[in-house]
Design a protein around this motif. Structure first.
Motif, mmCIF file in Angstrom:
data_model
loop_
_atom_site.group_PDB
_atom_site.id
_atom_site.type_symbol
_atom_site.label_atom_id
_atom_site.label_comp_id
_atom_site.label_asym_id
_atom_site.label_seq_id
_atom_site.Cartn_x
_atom_site.Cartn_y
_atom_site.Cartn_z
ATOM 1 N N ILE B 1100 0.851 -1.178 0.000
ATOM 2 C CA ILE B 1100 0.000 0.000 0.000
ATOM 3 C C ILE B 1100 0.890 1.232 0.000
ATOM 4 O O ILE B 1100 1.718 1.402 0.886
ATOM 5 N N SER B 1101 0.723 2.044 -0.983
ATOM 6 C CA SER B 1101 1.503 3.268 -1.041
ATOM 7 C C SER B 1101 0.570 4.441 -0.758
ATOM 8 O O SER B 1101 -0.611 4.414 -1.117
ATOM 9 N N ILE B 1102 1.100 5.436 -0.112
ATOM 10 C CA ILE B 1102 0.211 6.549 0.186
ATOM 11 C C ILE B 1102 -0.058 7.389 -1.044
ATOM 12 O O ILE B 1102 -0.879 8.284 -1.020
ATOM 13 N N THR B 1103 0.632 7.089 -2.109
ATOM 14 C CA THR B 1103 0.314 7.806 -3.339
ATOM 15 C C THR B 1103 -0.656 7.011 -4.200
ATOM 16 O O THR B 1103 -0.878 7.352 -5.350
ATOM 17 N N GLY B 1104 -1.196 5.983 -3.658
ATOM 18 C CA GLY B 1104 -2.057 5.134 -4.463
ATOM 19 C C GLY B 1104 -3.467 5.087 -3.909
ATOM 20 O O GLY B 1104 -3.758 5.567 -2.818
ATOM 21 N N ALA B 1105 -4.329 4.478 -4.689
ATOM 22 C CA ALA B 1105 -5.693 4.215 -4.234
ATOM 23 C C ALA B 1105 -5.968 2.747 -4.510
ATOM 24 O O ALA B 1105 -5.524 2.206 -5.522
ATOM 25 N N TYR B 1106 -6.684 2.114 -3.613
ATOM 26 C CA TYR B 1106 -6.829 0.665 -3.699
ATOM 27 C C TYR B 1106 -8.273 0.274 -3.494
ATOM 28 O O TYR B 1106 -9.048 0.968 -2.848
ATOM 29 N N LEU B 1107 -8.576 -0.862 -4.024
ATOM 30 C CA LEU B 1107 -9.905 -1.414 -3.810
ATOM 31 C C LEU B 1107 -9.731 -2.808 -3.246
ATOM 32 O O LEU B 1107 -9.043 -3.642 -3.825
ATOM 33 N N LEU B 1108 -10.319 -3.019 -2.094
ATOM 34 C CA LEU B 1108 -10.224 -4.326 -1.462
ATOM 35 C C LEU B 1108 -11.605 -4.951 -1.477
ATOM 36 O O LEU B 1108 -12.574 -4.364 -0.995
ATOM 37 N N ASP B 1109 -11.671 -6.122 -2.052
ATOM 38 C CA ASP B 1109 -12.967 -6.739 -2.309
ATOM 39 C C ASP B 1109 -13.047 -8.057 -1.558
ATOM 40 O O ASP B 1109 -12.321 -8.993 -1.869
ATOM 41 N N ASP B 1110 -13.884 -8.115 -0.553
ATOM 42 C CA ASP B 1110 -13.998 -9.393 0.147
ATOM 43 C C ASP B 1110 -15.344 -10.062 -0.094
ATOM 44 O O ASP B 1110 -15.762 -10.941 0.648
ATOM 45 N N GLY B 1111 -16.015 -9.650 -1.120
ATOM 46 C CA GLY B 1111 -17.261 -10.321 -1.451
ATOM 47 C C GLY B 1111 -18.462 -9.615 -0.857
ATOM 48 O O GLY B 1111 -19.439 -9.371 -1.539
ATOM 49 N N ASP B 1112 -18.404 -9.285 0.419
ATOM 50 C CA ASP B 1112 -19.504 -8.574 1.030
ATOM 51 C C ASP B 1112 -19.335 -7.077 0.858
ATOM 52 O O ASP B 1112 -20.293 -6.339 0.740
#
Lengths: 144, 1214
Positions: B1100-1112
């Motif tokens: 995880i970089s603070i210059t990035g954006a992320y999507l975490l998908d756990d199904g729910d």
């Protein structure tokens, strides 16, 4: 006196043991039926569960008689089974009625195997103890 | 919104214009009467009349359901089979019957791959003209055709930089990062290398085949969309032999034609409601009959709006729905210092693969150096993360086939080995094993990605042969960037071309069954199958025939893996009995010719559906009956769920699966039970309240369940009125038990589905419970009360199961509700538990979640009065079943309802030696009544080869399936023993499997060796196991409410594998790099396809954006220093601080980045029952913990990090 209390205990034990043998035969047959799909587990549990406590109580009864009549050897060989019965009933699944067998878990292969094995072992035990009681009765009668 | 439109049979009543025909109406009037023989539809006429007599049917009742040998009329009347007229008789056109559901004309033009097409049906015996063309795709379906050959043949030419490897190009020529060979590996000599090159081409025939895939084709990434580096190179000599494979062909992709049901008969009588005849209101029972409901009749307080105000106070203290109480503050595992974002550059261009000579030099680097003290750590987080997470570029290149290439290759190590053995494959000490078999390790897709990351490595051969071995401790980036396809199944020569069941439906933990039990014990892997029998399918051949061909001894349905002794006889593949083929089976509907039974659809497809003739019915098929139970106690009123549930139901009333006989009813309960009478004479629904909850009775035998079609308006009115009616403050009591008993009484004559909404602990009447949870023990090691407190709900479920009633539970609790006990009602009646903790309707995201969930629930396909039987080849037995059902006999599951979202698991035991067999087959047959009142049988058949040595077994393990089965076993263990024991057992699985591998390979013991070797097939097992231990169900140390834990356990028990895996190991995507991962060709809109990242704060970089998908839930996590350009392009804001923290949706704006993100989210949502919840978190959000607790590779208090877990495992491996 020809007819002592120990002799009486053995005679009662013989009769009760015959019943116990029938119980365990029924038990073995019932689980065999389950295994071969002849019976619905709900029906089978409904027919097995009411018999569990009577069997345990009958078995306890003859041991009380042995205790009172001082037949220590016969009592001794029955103590493990009594303990097993207590343990078994204490760890039974959550259920409101009397009995041991839960139709939702009884079809698990492990449970089924354990129950079937238990039936056979008990049958053997009751058969052997039948002859033991017979022998004990004769000994007591002759001694008298 | 549901993404999987249910099958039109059920869910789109009347969508096809000609849908309802006279033949279907038959059942309406004969609802629960035995059909007299004379009225039986044509299909019945083929049988001996004896078998149709009601008496006969009665006698058969048990047997029919058991499908035992003696029950079949075909068995009882042998003449039946042979004396029947030829199928031509069935070819007479039956105009009124044709369109059972979607007609081809309707469904053909919907080629969009993602939403499943309507289920199409083939007309096998009837109307022939379209068939031949439509069956064509069975062999060469366009979707498969487009997938297979290009993968094998296309791609950049062998691009090895000048290495003399052309002969073995497919192994060695893949560009990618260099690979490190661990010190344990021994390089084979040239002589042993040579024979491998000369192995028979047949051995590689199936190598490049993609797996059968029922899912939408784009799920398997088409070659074009792959990053350039991951193009596989397959020399043609290997793919030539795999040309024209029928094997792994998906089910016929052409639009199948339906054979209409044969049932026909008089129609139109109104429904007679069965059930209690006459009111049984005893004098002791008080029934208060109220005037009809309606706005006008609503009592004063409601009108005065006090109900609204009553909902105010509770809605004040809003807390995040699933934030565990008292949880530790968010960890600070995120990187603080600036880092170079390397996420966008993880895919090296294919040609720029690091030169070969670099990798060999690194193999002797001390392990500890690589892990603990990597040079060149350039960022802050590492210090915080502990020594086990070196920064990526500093990693020496290693043997990590899946990890992204790690930037610059460190030169410097001498490469003596390389010059000596320029292209030697290491093949892991098992030459004899390799020469013997070709395990199904990597199909083309997986291989594509895998190889893309490999440079020309010595593992190439092992990988090809499936004996690839990986040192887990060194392989840091173990997670493949793109989801892997399950290992391919390679059957023996005879069935190499046979279509096997899709891995999405049927999956086994070990793709080559060990031949003896002792071998299985040696491998120490769990043996079992996971099955998703009622999955929504795109292409499902449906067959109607007079005789369903089954083995007479074991009742197996004929399938692609049977042996044909000659044209007239077939040998069962499960019990090996030789059976006769009926005359009809000789007829091939495609070519309209006789004589080749192997062209039948039954033989060409491993998943098939039959329309069952009359002998598969115990009673006429039941109508769709739905009953809804609403909790209207005080807590329920505070939560305000009723409004949403009623609105959703009202909006979806027309989409409820069913036909003209569909019935619906409602019961509300607080400390009393309220019934709603909607009988003919009434203009408004009438409420009747029964005060006596100890001895429940139905106040009116009639009109509590009403025909939906006839009373639609009244039902709608009731649904409008109900929320207002119960908006005033109510009583605290909740008599769920009494309401369930009433529901059972109401439903038992017909069967159907009961939907229960519950918000609190039932505390009055039968089934009342006490609170058992100790809030202070929420994070303790030992979790008590995972077992039910009383067996009331279980017994009720068993009664329901016997009456073909399923109970689904929506638990919207805001306090402890003892789900462990309540879930019994769903577990044993084949229902489902849905859980939204801390529900408040005023939180829009929760109400939307409920809306989506409930909409999917209402509109999805449903099968009634179902049974599923799983048969195995002789020698294999089913040990334990997992899922929601009642086990009625050793291989028969009773499923009052079956839903497309339900998965099942079965543990297997090997009882006899299988060494003389070629393969092992499993067949699951699901007999159900569709919502249209048809009796249908869906049959899935899976065949697996046999393995005779330990290496083969270990290398053909299916790690994902193992996790699926293990999670179910662990749930069982934690309920029957304890949670800590279950956790222990889960950890031991990794130790056991790796110990077995060590034994098989003769590697040094874990404590001695510095490496932890795992077969490639099991390389993700420790990671998944660790993730499993950190799931809500099994985690300790983190505060977890008991109900949440139990709900998670329920979900683990009955989720299909894909959903379960996503929940265990969530997917993390860099969404700041979406643009780089959007497919290049702009012909059609393609969604971005970014690689998955490892679940570690290191990524995880603070210059990035992320999507975490756990199904729910999908968590969009935006770093502090993300570029303003990205922000404005994607979210329409200029600074991170302007982003609404914990926003529950992504705003839609007219920018490209925003469109990409939405396309990506839509793509992710495509394969799940309903869209996931979205939450947007900023880096400094107070709820950041939601995100960080899912980074399972990191250490949290009281739980291992991945590296610690590996070290732990290594020390245990003996």
């Amino acid at each position: 006196m020809a007819f002592s209390f120990p002799a009486f205990s053995y005679i009662i034990a013989l009769i009760v043991d015959a019943f116990l043998i029938f119980f365990s035969i029924f038990h073995v047959i019932a689980f065999d039926e389950l295994k071969t799909d002849y019976k619905n587990p709900i029906d089978q549990c409904n027919s097995l569960n009411p018999l569990v406590l009577p069997e345990y109580l009958l078995h306890l009864l003859i041991n009380v008689l042995f205790l009172l009549s001082g037949e220590w050897f016969s009592l001794l060989i029955n103590v493990p089974l009594i303990l097993y019965h207590i343990h078994r009933y204490y760890t039974r699944p959550v259920m409101s009625g009397p009995g041991l067998y839960d139709p939702t878990s009884i079809m698990n292969a492990d449970v089924l195997t354990v129950c079937q094995r238990e039936g056979w072992i008990k049958l053997a035990f009751y058969l052997l103890s039948f002859f033991l009681y017979l022998y004990g009765m004769i000994v007591v009668l002759i001694a008298a | 919104m549901s993404n999987l439109p249910p099958n039109p049979y059920n869910s789109l009543p009347g969508a096809p214009p000609i849908n309802v025909n006279t033949g279907q109406v038959l059942n309406h009037n004969q609802q629960f009467n035995q059909l007299p023989a004379s009225q039986l539809p044509p299909g019945y006429g083929l049988k001996d009349t004896n078998s149709n007599s009601p008496l006969h049917r009665q006698q058969n009742s048990v047997n029919n359901l058991n499908q035992s040998a003696s029950s079949s009329p075909a068995f009882n009347q042998p003449g039946l089979v042979t004396s029947q007229p030829s199928p031509i008789r069935h070819m007479a056109p039956k105009p009124p019957n044709i369109p059972q559901s979607a007609s081809p004309a309707i469904s053909n033009p919907s080629p969009t791959p993602y939403p499943p097409n309507f289920q199409l049906q083939h007309q096998i015996n009837d109307n022939t003209p379209p068939l031949s063309s439509q069956y064509q795709p069975l062999v060469n379906g366009p979707p498969t055709g487009s997938l297979r050959p290009p993968i094998n043949l296309s791609g950049p030419p062998i691009s090895l930089s000048g290495q003399p490897v052309s002969q073995f190009g497919q192994h060695t020529s893949l560009p990618g990062p260099p690979s490190n060979i661990s010190g344990q590996q021994q390089y084979s000599t040239s002589s042993s290398y040579q024979p491998m090159g000369n192995r028979p081409p047949a051995s590689a025939t199936e190598f490049g085949l993609p797996p059968a895939n029922y899912g939408p084709p784009p799920l398997a990434r088409p070659p074009g969309s792959q990053p350039p580096a991951s193009t596989i190179v397959q020399p043609s000599q290997f793919s030539v032999s795999s040309s024209g494979p029928v094997r792994n062909t998906p089910l016929p992709s052409g639009p199948p034609v339906n054979v209409p049901p044969t049932l026909s008969g008089p129609a139109g009588q109104p429904l007679k409601h069965l059930g209690m005849n006459g009111p049984n209101l005893g004098p002791q029972n008080q029934a208060i009959i109220r005037p009809p409901l309606g706005p006008s009749s609503v009592p004063g307080p409601i009108v005065s709006g006090s109900g609204i105000s009553s909902m105010g106070p509770p809605s004040g203290p809003i807390s995040p729905p699933s934030a565990p109480m008292g949880a530790p503050p968010g960890r600070t595992g995120l990187p603080l210092g600036p880092r170079s974002p390397n996420n966008g550059t993880q895919m090296p261009p294919p040609v720029s693969g690091p030169p070969l000579q670099t990798y060999l030099g690194h193999q002797n680097l001390p392990l500890t150096n690589q892990y603990l003290g990597p040079p060149g750590l350039n960022t802050g987080p590492i210090g915080m993360k502990g020594p086990n997470i070196p920064h990526q570029p500093s990693m020496p290149p290693m043997s990590q086939p899946m990890g992204p290439p790690s930037g610059p290759i460190q030169p410097g190590q001498p490469s003596n080995l390389q010059s000596r053995y320029p292209q030697m494959p290491s093949y892991n000490n098992q030459p004899q094993a390799i020469a013997k078999q070709y395990p199904p390790q990597y199909n083309a897709q997986g291989l594509t990605q895998q190889m893309s990351q490999l440079s020309v490595t010595k593992q190439g051969f092992d990988q090809l042969w499936g004996h690839h071995m990986i040192d887990l401790l060194q392989c840091k980036h173990i997670l493949p960037e793109y989801p892997e396809e399950p290992p391919e199944i390679r059957l023996g020569h005879q069935f190499a071309e046979s279509p096997n069941c899709s891995s999405e439906i049927f999956r086994c933990t070990i793709n080559r069954i060990p031949e003896t039990n002792s071998l299985l014990q040696k491998s120490r892997l769990p043996l079992g199958i996971l099955i998703h029998p009622f999955k929504d399918l795109n292409h499902l051949p449906v067959i109607q025939c007079a005789t369903i061909v089954r083995c007479r001894a074991c009742r197996t349905y004929i399938n692609p893996f049977v042996y044909f002794v000659d044209a007239k006889r077939w040998k069962c593949n499960l019990c090996y009995r030789v059976n006769d083929l009926p005359e009809e089976f000789q007829y091939d509907p495609v070519s309209k010719s006789y004589g080749d039974p192997s062209r039948r659809p039954e033989i060409k497809s491993a998943t098939i559906e039959y329309i069952a003739p009359g002998e598969y019915m115990l009673r006429p098929p039941q109508p769709a009956v739905y009953l809804f139970l609403f909790d209207v106690s005080q807590i329920a009123r505070e939560s305000g769920y009723l409004q949403i549930a009623c609105d959703t139901l009202r909006n979806n009333l027309d989409q409820l699966p069913g036909d003209a006989r569909t019935q619906i009813g409602f019961i509300c309960f607080d400390s009393h039970v309220h019934y709603y009478l909607m009988s003919e004479g009434l203009t408004r629904p009438m409420e009747m309240t029964v005060l006596d909850i100890e001895d429940v009775f139905l106040p009116s035998p009639d009109s509590l369940l009403v025909n939906l079609g006839e009373r639609r308006e009244m039902v709608k009115e009731l649904l409008t009125v109900l929320p207002q009616r119960y908006s005033t403050p109510g009583v605290p009591g909740s008599a769920l038990g009494a309401a369930l008993q009433a529901a059972f009484k109401l439903m038992s004559p017909t069967g159907g589905r009961v939907t229960v909404f519950q918000t609190c602990l039932p505390n009055v009447g039968p089934g009342a419970l006490q609170s058992r949870e100790d809030p202070n023990a929420r994070s303790s090691k030992e979790v008590a009360h995972l077992n039910p407190a009383v067996d009331f709900y279980k017994r009720l479920a068993l009664d329901c199961s016997g009456a073909q009633v399923a109970v689904d539970l929506f638990l919207l609790n805001s306090q402890y509700s003892d789900l462990a006990t309540l879930s019994g009602m769903s577990k044993f009646s084949a229902g489902t538990v849905y859980h939204i903790p801390l529900f408040r309707a005023t939180r829009t995201w929760q109400s939307e979640q409920l809306n989506r969930m409930f909409t999917r629930y209402l509109t999805r396909k449903i099968g009634f009065e179902a049974v599923m039987r799983v048969r195995c080849t002789r020698g294999i037995a089913i040990h334990t079943f997992h899922g929601n059902f009642f086990v009625r006999s050793t291989d028969l599951l009773s499923l009052p309802n079956v839903s497309p979202d339900a998965g099942f698991g079965m543990q297997l035991t090997i009882e006899e030696s299988l060494s003389d067999l070629q393969q092992v087959c499993f067949q699951a047959a699901l007999l159900y009544t569709s919502s249209k009142g048809e009796r249908r049988i869906r049959v899935h058949t899976l065949a697996l080869p046999i393995a005779s040595n330990l290496t083969d077994v270990l290398h053909s393990a299916d790690q994902q399936c193992i996790i699926g089965l293990l999670s179910k076993m662990a749930v069982d263990r934690s309920v029957s023993a304890s949670l800590s024991e279950a956790r222990e057992a889960v950890m031991n699985v990794a130790v056991d499997a790796l110990s077995a591998h060590r034994l098989a390979q003769n590697l040094p013991a874990g404590t001695v060796s510095s490496a932890l070797h795992a077969p490639a097939s099991l390389r993700l097992l420790p990671l998944y196991l660790l993730a499993l231990l950190k799931r809500k169900a099994f985690r300790t140390g983190t505060s977890t409410r008991l109900d949440d834990r139990v709900a998670d356990m329920c979900a683990l028990k009955c989720s299909p594998l894909a959903q379960l895996l996503r929940g265990v190991h969530p997917d993390l995507y860099p969404i700041h790099a979406l643009r780089e991962h959007t497919a290049a060709d702009q012909d059609e809109e393609t969604a971005p396809d970014p690689p998955r990242l490892q679940l570690s704060a290191e990524r995880i970089s603070i210059t990035g954006a992320y999507l975490l998908d756990d199904g729910d839930m999908m968590i969009v996590y935006v770093g502090t220093n993300v570029s303003p350009a990205f922000l404005s392009d994607t979210f329409g804001v200029t600074a991170v601080s302007q982003l609404p923290d914990e926003a529950r949706s992504i705003p839609k704006i007219e920018t490209e980045g925003n469109a990409l993100l939405h396309a990506f989210i839509d793509k992710l949502n495509d394969d799940r029952p309903y869209a996931s919840e979205i939450i947007l978190l900023r880096d400094n959000s107070p709820s950041k913990q939601l995100f960080t607790e899912r980074l399972i590779e990191d250490r949290v208090e009281s739980a291992f990090s991945y590296h610690e877990f590996l070290t732990h495992v290594k020390n245990q491996v003996k």
